[in-house]
Design a protein around this motif. Structure first.
Motif: not given
Length: 61
Positions: A1-24
């Motif tokens: 397994m390879t570990a990765i680190t993602l940096r999410i721009p502040d401008a994308m944070d809310k939209a990404l969290r909203d899209a992931a709302s149904g995920a665990p």
């Protein structure tokens, strides 16, 4: 397994969290998206190599 680190721009944070709302979790949502993209990328690479006859059933990738 390879570990990765993602940096999410502040401008994308809310939209990404909203899209992931149904995920665990947000991590689970991102992991599934990465896996889907990796599968699509691999299929595109295979398709460029040559048409494949899958089991002689007439299916092609």
């Amino acid at each position: 397994m390879t570990a990765i680190t993602l940096r999410i721009p502040d401008a994308m944070d809310k939209a990404l969290r909203d899209a992931a709302s149904g995920a665990p979790s947000l991590n689970d949502y991102i992991l599934r998206a990465v896996r889907r993209q990796m599968t699509l990328d691999a299929a595109r690479r295979l398709a460029r190599i040559e048409p494949l006859d899958l089991g002689g059933e007439g299916d092609a990738l």
